[in-house]
Design a protein around this motif. Structure first.
Motif, short mmCIF file in Angstrom:
data_model
loop_
_atom_site.label_atom_id
_atom_site.label_comp_id
_atom_site.label_asym_id
_atom_site.label_seq_id
_atom_site.Cartn_x
_atom_site.Cartn_y
_atom_site.Cartn_z
N PHE A 84 34.15 -41.23 15.87
CA PHE A 84 32.31 -39.68 16.72
C PHE A 84 32.56 -38.77 16.65
N THR A 85 31.37 -38.02 16.71
CA THR A 85 31.48 -36.56 15.99
C THR A 85 31.32 -35.68 17.68
N MET A 86 32.03 -34.29 17.66
CA MET A 86 31.42 -33.33 18.69
C MET A 86 30.98 -32.80 17.94
N LEU A 87 29.82 -31.73 18.48
CA LEU A 87 28.98 -30.74 18.20
C LEU A 87 29.11 -29.83 18.99
N ASN A 88 29.45 -28.22 18.46
CA ASN A 88 28.73 -27.01 19.90
C ASN A 88 28.32 -26.31 19.07
N ALA A 89 27.20 -25.75 19.72
CA ALA A 89 26.73 -24.39 18.79
C ALA A 89 26.23 -23.30 19.98
N GLN A 90 26.51 -21.97 19.77
CA GLN A 90 26.50 -20.65 21.01
C GLN A 90 25.97 -19.43 20.47
N VAL A 91 25.29 -19.17 20.76
CA VAL A 91 23.88 -17.93 20.28
C VAL A 91 24.84 -16.68 21.05
N THR A 92 25.25 -15.44 20.53
CA THR A 92 25.27 -14.84 21.15
C THR A 92 24.70 -13.12 21.12
N LYS A 93 24.47 -12.53 22.00
CA LYS A 93 23.48 -11.02 21.51
C LYS A 93 24.23 -10.23 22.14
N TYR A 94 24.58 -8.50 21.39
CA TYR A 94 25.47 -7.76 22.18
C TYR A 94 24.16 -6.67 22.08
N PHE A 95 24.82 -6.59 23.62
CA PHE A 95 24.27 -4.62 23.40
C PHE A 95 25.54 -4.12 23.88
N ARG A 96 25.27 -2.29 23.96
CA ARG A 96 26.30 -1.19 24.41
C ARG A 96 27.07 -2.26 24.99
N PHE A 142 38.08 -31.18 11.88
CA PHE A 142 37.54 -29.63 12.66
C PHE A 142 36.94 -28.38 11.42
N LEU A 143 35.43 -27.97 12.15
CA LEU A 143 35.28 -27.48 11.52
C LEU A 143 34.33 -26.63 12.04
N SER A 144 34.68 -25.12 11.97
CA SER A 144 34.10 -24.33 13.54
C SER A 144 33.68 -22.89 11.62
N LEU A 145 32.43 -23.30 11.89
CA LEU A 145 31.24 -22.27 11.48
C LEU A 145 30.59 -20.54 12.07
N SER A 146 30.80 -19.62 12.17
CA SER A 146 30.54 -18.44 13.10
C SER A 146 29.84 -17.04 11.87
N TYR A 147 28.89 -16.28 12.28
CA TYR A 147 28.24 -15.73 11.53
C TYR A 147 27.70 -14.73 12.33
N GLN A 148 28.18 -13.23 12.23
CA GLN A 148 27.75 -12.51 12.62
C GLN A 148 26.91 -11.36 12.40
N THR A 149 25.81 -10.66 11.89
CA THR A 149 25.08 -10.43 12.04
C THR A 149 25.99 -8.46 11.45
N PRO A 150 25.46 -7.82 10.03
CA PRO A 150 25.88 -7.00 9.74
C PRO A 150 26.01 -5.66 11.36
N LEU A 151 25.02 -5.48 11.29
CA LEU A 151 25.42 -4.27 12.89
C LEU A 151 25.90 -4.87 13.59
N LYS A 152 26.18 -6.05 13.89
CA LYS A 152 27.17 -7.00 14.75
C LYS A 152 26.33 -6.77 16.12
N LYS A 153 24.73 -7.19 16.20
CA LYS A 153 23.86 -7.67 17.15
C LYS A 153 23.98 -8.84 17.61
N TRP A 154 24.06 -9.28 16.99
CA TRP A 154 23.88 -11.10 16.79
C TRP A 154 24.92 -11.84 16.63
N GLN A 155 25.30 -12.86 17.22
CA GLN A 155 26.29 -13.77 16.56
C GLN A 155 25.87 -15.55 16.79
N CYS A 156 26.26 -16.01 15.49
CA CYS A 156 25.72 -17.66 15.71
C CYS A 156 26.98 -18.10 15.36
#
Length: 143
Positions: free
Chosen positions: A75-87, A32-46
Motif C-alpha cells: 500500500f502507498t501513503m501520500l501526504n502533502a502540505q502547503v505553507t504560506k510564510y509571513f514576517r 520513500f520519496l519526499s519533494l519540497s519546493y520553496q518559492t524564490p522569495l520564500k513566501k510559499w512552500q509545498c
C-alpha cells in the motif's frame, strides 16, 4: 527544490517451533520519496511525501478456521502540505493519507471481544483514513 529518496529491503526471519520463517506483520520493502519546493522569495512552500510499503506475511492462520489471509498487500501513503510564510508567522494546510488507504477489519472478532476468535494484533496498515489539517506558527525572535 529538494528531493529525498530511500529504499529498504527487509529480510527478517525468526524461528517458530524449530522452523525458520519470515517475521509476520512486517513489510518486505519500503520506498520513500519526499519533494519540497520553496518559492524564490520564500513566501510559499509545498511539500509532498510518499511511502510505498511492500506486502508481507501474516501469522499462520488456523487451518481449520482461517480468519485472515496468509499475506497482506502493498500500500502507498501520500501526504502533502502547503505553507504560506509571513514576517513572523506562517499558516499551513495539509493532508495525511491522501489516498485514503485503510486496513480492512484490523481487529479479528471485533463483534465478540470476549470470544475465542478475538485478536487485535493483526494490524499491518493504516487504521485512519485521510485527515486534513490547518495550522498556525508564530516565530519568536532570538534574544
Amino acid at each position: 527544490f529538494q528531493a529525498t529518496a530511500a529504499y529498504r529491503i527487509s529480510d527478517v526471519k525468526t524461528t517458530y517451533n524449530g522452523t525458520l520463517k519470515t517475521k509476520p506483520l512486517m513489510s518486505d520493502y519500503k520506498a520513500f520519496l519526499s519533494l519540497s519546493y520553496q518559492t524564490p522569495l520564500k513566501k510559499w512552500q509545498c511539500d509532498l511525501t510518499s511511502q510505498l510499503n511492500g506486502g508481507g506475511r501474516m501469522p499462520d492462520p488456523d487451518t481449520s478456521n482461517p480468519l485472515w489471509n496468509k499475506k497482506f498487500d502493498a500500500f502507498t501513503m501520500l501526504n502533502a502540505q502547503v505553507t504560506k510564510y509571513f514576517r513572523t508567522w506562517s499558516v499551513y494546510l495539509g493532508a495525511e493519507n491522501l489516498l485514503d488507504v485503510v486496513q480492512p477489519n484490523p481487529i479479528i472478532g471485533y463483534d465478540n471481544p470476549w470470544g475465542q476468535n478475538f485478536d487485535s494484533s493483526m494490524v499491518w496498515g493504516p487504521l485512519h483514513g485521510m485527515k486534513i489539517y490547518i495550522g498556525f506558527r508564530y516565530n519568536l525572535e532570538r534574544m
